[in-house]
Design a protein around this motif. Structure first.
Motif, mmCIF file in Angstrom:
data_model
loop_
_atom_site.group_PDB
_atom_site.id
_atom_site.type_symbol
_atom_site.label_atom_id
_atom_site.label_comp_id
_atom_site.label_asym_id
_atom_site.label_seq_id
_atom_site.Cartn_x
_atom_site.Cartn_y
_atom_site.Cartn_z
ATOM 1 N N GLY A 47 0.896 -1.181 -0.247
ATOM 2 C CA GLY A 47 -0.086 0.121 -0.024
ATOM 3 C C GLY A 47 0.983 1.227 -0.014
ATOM 4 N N THR A 48 0.332 2.127 -0.622
ATOM 5 C CA THR A 48 1.099 3.618 -0.657
ATOM 6 C C THR A 48 0.207 4.442 -0.403
ATOM 7 N N GLY A 49 0.856 5.813 0.027
ATOM 8 C CA GLY A 49 0.018 7.194 0.118
ATOM 9 C C GLY A 49 0.358 8.259 -0.565
ATOM 10 N N PRO A 50 0.058 9.271 -0.612
ATOM 11 C CA PRO A 50 0.332 10.548 -1.412
ATOM 12 C C PRO A 50 1.885 10.978 -1.127
ATOM 13 N N ASP A 51 2.201 10.929 0.167
ATOM 14 C CA ASP A 51 3.385 11.555 0.482
ATOM 15 C C ASP A 51 4.584 10.465 -0.046
ATOM 16 N N THR A 52 5.114 10.925 -1.327
ATOM 17 C CA THR A 52 5.970 9.893 -1.907
ATOM 18 C C THR A 52 7.248 9.816 -1.147
ATOM 19 N N LEU A 77 1.764 3.486 8.594
ATOM 20 C CA LEU A 77 2.107 4.738 8.052
ATOM 21 C C LEU A 77 1.933 4.763 6.712
ATOM 22 N N GLY A 78 2.634 3.830 5.832
ATOM 23 C CA GLY A 78 2.698 3.860 4.362
ATOM 24 C C GLY A 78 1.504 3.829 3.764
ATOM 25 N N SER A 79 0.219 3.247 4.313
ATOM 26 C CA SER A 79 -0.931 3.333 3.331
ATOM 27 C C SER A 79 -2.065 3.963 4.008
ATOM 28 N N ASP A 80 -2.013 4.676 5.243
ATOM 29 C CA ASP A 80 -2.997 5.385 5.568
ATOM 30 C C ASP A 80 -4.026 4.473 6.445
ATOM 31 N N LYS A 81 -3.825 3.409 7.034
ATOM 32 C CA LYS A 81 -4.716 2.576 7.786
ATOM 33 C C LYS A 81 -4.097 2.033 9.056
ATOM 34 N N THR A 82 -4.989 1.784 9.962
ATOM 35 C CA THR A 82 -4.703 0.718 10.933
ATOM 36 C C THR A 82 -5.284 -0.576 10.562
ATOM 37 N N ARG A 83 -4.511 -1.804 10.341
ATOM 38 C CA ARG A 83 -4.827 -2.837 9.908
ATOM 39 C C ARG A 83 -5.292 -3.761 11.092
ATOM 40 N N GLU A 100 -9.468 3.250 8.164
ATOM 41 C CA GLU A 100 -9.016 3.986 7.061
ATOM 42 C C GLU A 100 -8.936 5.534 7.465
ATOM 43 N N TYR A 101 -7.735 6.245 6.954
ATOM 44 C CA TYR A 101 -7.647 7.700 7.522
ATOM 45 C C TYR A 101 -7.503 8.464 6.212
ATOM 46 N N ALA A 102 -7.481 9.697 6.338
ATOM 47 C CA ALA A 102 -7.442 10.616 5.286
ATOM 48 C C ALA A 102 -5.967 10.606 4.676
ATOM 49 N N PRO A 103 -5.919 10.551 3.436
ATOM 50 C CA PRO A 103 -4.747 10.453 2.390
ATOM 51 C C PRO A 103 -3.629 11.314 3.014
ATOM 52 N N GLY A 104 -2.547 10.539 3.291
ATOM 53 C CA GLY A 104 -1.315 11.399 3.690
ATOM 54 C C GLY A 104 -1.282 11.402 5.079
ATOM 55 N N SER A 119 -9.295 4.881 20.370
ATOM 56 C CA SER A 119 -9.939 6.103 20.593
ATOM 57 C C SER A 119 -8.978 7.238 20.165
ATOM 58 N N GLN A 120 -7.716 6.839 19.847
ATOM 59 C CA GLN A 120 -6.683 7.875 19.473
ATOM 60 C C GLN A 120 -5.724 7.063 18.858
ATOM 61 N N TYR A 121 -5.313 8.012 17.758
ATOM 62 C CA TYR A 121 -4.383 7.669 16.747
ATOM 63 C C TYR A 121 -3.239 8.678 16.712
ATOM 64 N N THR A 122 -2.107 8.313 16.500
ATOM 65 C CA THR A 122 -1.168 9.629 16.342
ATOM 66 C C THR A 122 -0.529 9.466 14.886
ATOM 67 N N HIS A 123 -0.476 10.692 14.344
ATOM 68 C CA HIS A 123 -0.093 10.474 12.936
ATOM 69 C C HIS A 123 1.110 11.676 12.751
ATOM 70 N N PRO A 124 2.267 11.018 12.460
ATOM 71 C CA PRO A 124 3.392 11.782 12.326
ATOM 72 C C PRO A 124 3.348 12.790 11.187
ATOM 73 N N ILE A 125 2.477 12.398 10.151
ATOM 74 C CA ILE A 125 2.364 13.275 8.860
ATOM 75 C C ILE A 125 1.369 14.618 9.013
ATOM 76 N N SER A 126 0.365 14.078 9.503
ATOM 77 C CA SER A 126 -0.889 15.213 9.784
ATOM 78 C C SER A 126 -0.883 15.395 11.504
ATOM 79 N N PRO A 127 -1.720 16.204 11.988
ATOM 80 C CA PRO A 127 -1.772 16.306 13.320
ATOM 81 C C PRO A 127 -2.763 15.212 13.962
ATOM 82 N N PRO A 128 -2.306 14.866 15.208
ATOM 83 C CA PRO A 128 -3.058 13.815 15.995
ATOM 84 C C PRO A 128 -4.525 13.817 15.935
ATOM 85 N N SER A 129 -5.229 12.722 15.671
ATOM 86 C CA SER A 129 -6.629 12.797 15.829
ATOM 87 C C SER A 129 -7.234 11.911 16.663
#
Length: 135
Positions: A47-52, A77-83, A100-104, A119-129
């Motif tokens: 899987g891939t995401g938009p941040d090449t 992190l690479g495919s914007d999902k938690t499996r 699945e999360y927002a692309p990138g 309930s919480q996921y940390t995203h290094p590319i975008s703000p925590p959600s």
């Protein structure tokens, strides 16, 4: 399968491999040497995401046992999902689905509040959600 970049594991004999995007779980035995080759699982994800620069392939970061269900959550992190992994009839782990999360966004870690769903996921590319409980 051996990797040069195992990342994070908590109270489970399972390891995510960041560079290869693979998951390895080893079955345990009460007999020495305590590792059982039967029932071990190795899964390669893609899987891939938009941040090449950071999402050119699957990059697993954590294996988190669900506090209520017999399930493992593995942020990728690479495919914007938690499996979501569950044990199949043969005793090996298999992918049941994904959150699945927002692309990138690049999810990296999952945390639980009590015994609820993640309930919480940390995203290094975008703000925590923070995500509401979902089935």
């Amino acid at each position: 399968m051996v990797s040069n970049s195992p990342i994070y594991s908590v109270l489970t004999p399972a390891t995510p491999q960041y560079s290869s995007g693979s998951f390895l779980a080893v079955s345990l035995s009460p007999q020495a040497p305590h590792l059982a080759p039967v029932g071990s699982t190795s899964i390669s994800f893609s899987g891939t995401g938009p941040d090449t620069a950071r999402q050119e392939g699957a990059h697993l970061h954590q294996v988190a046992p669900h506090p209520t269900y017999d399930e493992l959550l593995v942020p990728d992190l690479g495919s914007d999902k938690t499996r979501r992994l569950v044990k199949g009839a043969d005793g090996k782990w298999e992918e049941k689905g994904a959150i699945e999360y927002a692309p990138g966004s690049g999810p990296r870690h999952v945390a639980f509040h009590g015994t609820s769903s993640p309930s919480q996921y940390t995203h290094p590319i975008s703000p925590p959600s923070v995500h509401p409980q979902s089935a």
